[in-house]
Motif scaffolding. Structure first.
Motif, short mmCIF file in Angstrom:
data_model
loop_
_atom_site.label_atom_id
_atom_site.label_comp_id
_atom_site.label_asym_id
_atom_site.label_seq_id
_atom_site.Cartn_x
_atom_site.Cartn_y
_atom_site.Cartn_z
N ARG A 106 0.81 -1.22 0.00
CA ARG A 106 0.00 0.00 0.00
C ARG A 106 0.84 1.27 0.00
NH1 ARG A 106 -3.96 1.40 -1.14
NH2 ARG A 106 -5.03 2.26 0.67
N GLY A 308 -6.70 -5.83 -5.02
CA GLY A 308 -6.78 -4.84 -3.94
C GLY A 308 -7.32 -5.42 -2.66
N GLY A 310 -9.31 -3.84 1.37
CA GLY A 310 -9.89 -2.70 2.09
C GLY A 310 -10.85 -3.15 3.17
N HIS A 311 -11.87 -2.35 3.39
CA HIS A 311 -12.86 -2.64 4.42
C HIS A 311 -14.07 -3.32 3.78
CE1 HIS A 311 -10.59 0.18 6.88
NE2 HIS A 311 -10.67 1.04 5.89
N ALA A 314 -15.96 -0.43 2.04
CA ALA A 314 -15.16 0.53 1.25
C ALA A 314 -13.83 -0.11 0.91
CB ALA A 314 -14.93 1.81 2.05
N ALA A 315 -13.64 -0.40 -0.36
CA ALA A 315 -12.40 -1.07 -0.76
C ALA A 315 -11.92 -0.48 -2.08
CB ALA A 315 -12.64 -2.56 -0.87
N GLY A 317 -8.87 -1.10 -5.62
CA GLY A 317 -7.90 -1.97 -6.28
C GLY A 317 -7.42 -1.32 -7.56
P1 5GP Z 1 -10.77 4.66 -1.82
O1 5GP Z 1 -11.84 4.07 -2.67
O2 5GP Z 1 -11.29 5.75 -0.94
O3 5GP Z 1 -9.54 5.00 -2.57
O4 5GP Z 1 -10.32 3.50 -0.83
C1 5GP Z 1 -11.23 2.94 0.05
C2 5GP Z 1 -10.52 1.92 0.89
O5 5GP Z 1 -10.12 0.84 0.06
C3 5GP Z 1 -9.24 2.44 1.53
O6 5GP Z 1 -9.48 2.85 2.83
C4 5GP Z 1 -8.35 1.25 1.52
O7 5GP Z 1 -8.60 0.50 2.67
C5 5GP Z 1 -8.83 0.39 0.39
N1 5GP Z 1 -8.01 0.43 -0.82
C6 5GP Z 1 -8.04 1.33 -1.82
N2 5GP Z 1 -7.18 1.01 -2.79
C7 5GP Z 1 -6.59 -0.13 -2.41
C8 5GP Z 1 -5.59 -0.99 -3.01
O8 5GP Z 1 -5.08 -0.76 -4.11
N3 5GP Z 1 -5.22 -2.08 -2.28
C9 5GP Z 1 -5.78 -2.38 -1.07
N4 5GP Z 1 -5.36 -3.48 -0.42
N5 5GP Z 1 -6.71 -1.61 -0.50
C10 5GP Z 1 -7.11 -0.50 -1.15
#
Ligand code: 5GP
Ligand code: MN
Length: 338
Positions: A106, A308, A310-311, A314-315, A317
């Protein structure tokens, strides 16, 4: 490490002893840092400074302008543009904190000096399934935010009296952004108790809300309008919706980091939609933001199909394909998983 969900508050006495004997401390957080990443990093930075430590925050790359009001953000070192300086600082550090991330994948190239370093590594995070790269873990996967964990970490260090308005503003910001302004299920009575304490310390809730959310450029609002009217695809029968934006479209609206923050939530807010996605074409890859509600979880989807994680709700990749190919894959996943 066999640990997926719950608390992992590891050897607090050892962490205390480690901090007591160490002077040079580096705080790191994930790439494309958000409010929780910058808020938790700067809150811990100010706290450790007050403890007399030599502290530096090193981030993989830039963060959105709507976070640049936080005290100490001008002292942050960027690994992508200040690599030499960051390597020197990390090379000399005795303790390295990893905040708001659960895997070295990350943090982009910032992983190189961290992997090389013999410093004691401490993770403070709320993502599921932390990887085995650190000495100590202060992890609660049920926690709404790393900022809440920073407050609880300081509490365990018996340092709550050191939390002042500046630290409080940073913690407030991360809790506010990661809970969708206190509305996600991860928001608990403890969260509100912490927020109440911060407000008592002089943190102005409405000022922070305005700095983060009422700070858009005209271009950003026009992009939002364009994305919602022209680019949102709703697959009603699959309870799914997505928005895609190409590099050219982003350029057309003078895109700046942070401009699409929150955009995916509009797709999720449609009545009956359980699974929403935002696909963005970047210079060297396609990035995906995934959101869900109810009994549908996106962390597994991110992990199984989009490199990817995440939660649960909310995740994100990435894919190394064309935008068109990424859209086809996403539609297939949406049509087969709901
Ligand atoms: P967002 O959509 O706001 O960029 O990311 C939401 C959540 O998804 C983040 O808090 C993070 O936990 C997870 N996340 C986003 N991009 C990635 C990624 O490329 N790899 C992983 N493992 N988690 C990600
Ligand atoms: Mn977070």
């Amino acid at each position: 490490m066999i640990f997926h969900q719950g608390f992992l508050f590891d050897k607090m006495d050892e962490i205390k002893a480690e901090l007591k004997k160490s002077n040079s401390i580096v705080i790191t957080t994930h790439k494309s840092p958000d409010g929780d990443a910058i808020g938790s990093s700067l809150a811990l930075y100010h706290f450790l400074k007050k403890e007399g430590k030599d502290v530096t925050v090193v981030v993989p790359d830039a963060f959105p302008d709507f976070l640049n009001w936080m005290d100490g953000c001008d002292k942050i070192v960027y690994y992508d543009t200040q690599t030499k300086l960051a390597n020197e600082i990390i090379g000399k550090s005795e303790v390295i904190f990893s905040l708001d991330y659960n895997s070295l994948t990350r943090i982009s190239d910032l992983r190189n000096p961290i992997e090389k370093s013999n410093a004691t590594k401490i993770v403070i995070d709320h993502h599921q399934d932390p990887k085995d790269f650190a000495n100590h873990y202060f992890v609660d996967t049920n926690s709404c935010s790393t900022c809440q964990l920073i407050y609880e970490f300081i509490e365990k260090l018996e340092g709550l009296d050191k939390i002042d308005k500046a630290i409080g503003e940073c913690i407030y910001c991360g809790i506010m952004t990661d809970t969708g302004s206190f509305r996600y299920p991860s928001t608990t009575s403890k969260t509100h108790q912490i927020i109440a304490h911060l407000i008592d310390l002089g943190v102005e809730n409405s000022k922070i809300h305005q700095a983060v959310y009422d700070n858009s450029s005209e271009h950003r609002l026009r992009l939002l309008g364009y994305a919602l009217t022209k680019k949102m695809v709703v697959l009603s029968e699959h309870k799914a919706a997505y928005i895609s934006l190409s590099e050219e479209e982003l350029k057309r609206f003078s895109f700046k980091i942070g401009d699409v923050e929150g955009l995916v939530n509009y797709a999720l807010s449609i009545n009956g939609i359980k699974f929403a996605a935002l696909i963005i074409e970047k210079e060297d890859m396609i990035s995906l933001s995934l959101r869900s509600k109810g009994d549908f979880y996106v962390n597994k989807i991110a992990n199984n199909h989009f490199n990817g994680g995440g939660h649960i709700y909310a995740a994100g990749g990435m894919l190394e394909t064309s935008l068109e190919e990424a859209i086809i894959r996403l539609e297939t996943v949406m049509k087969t998983n709901i």
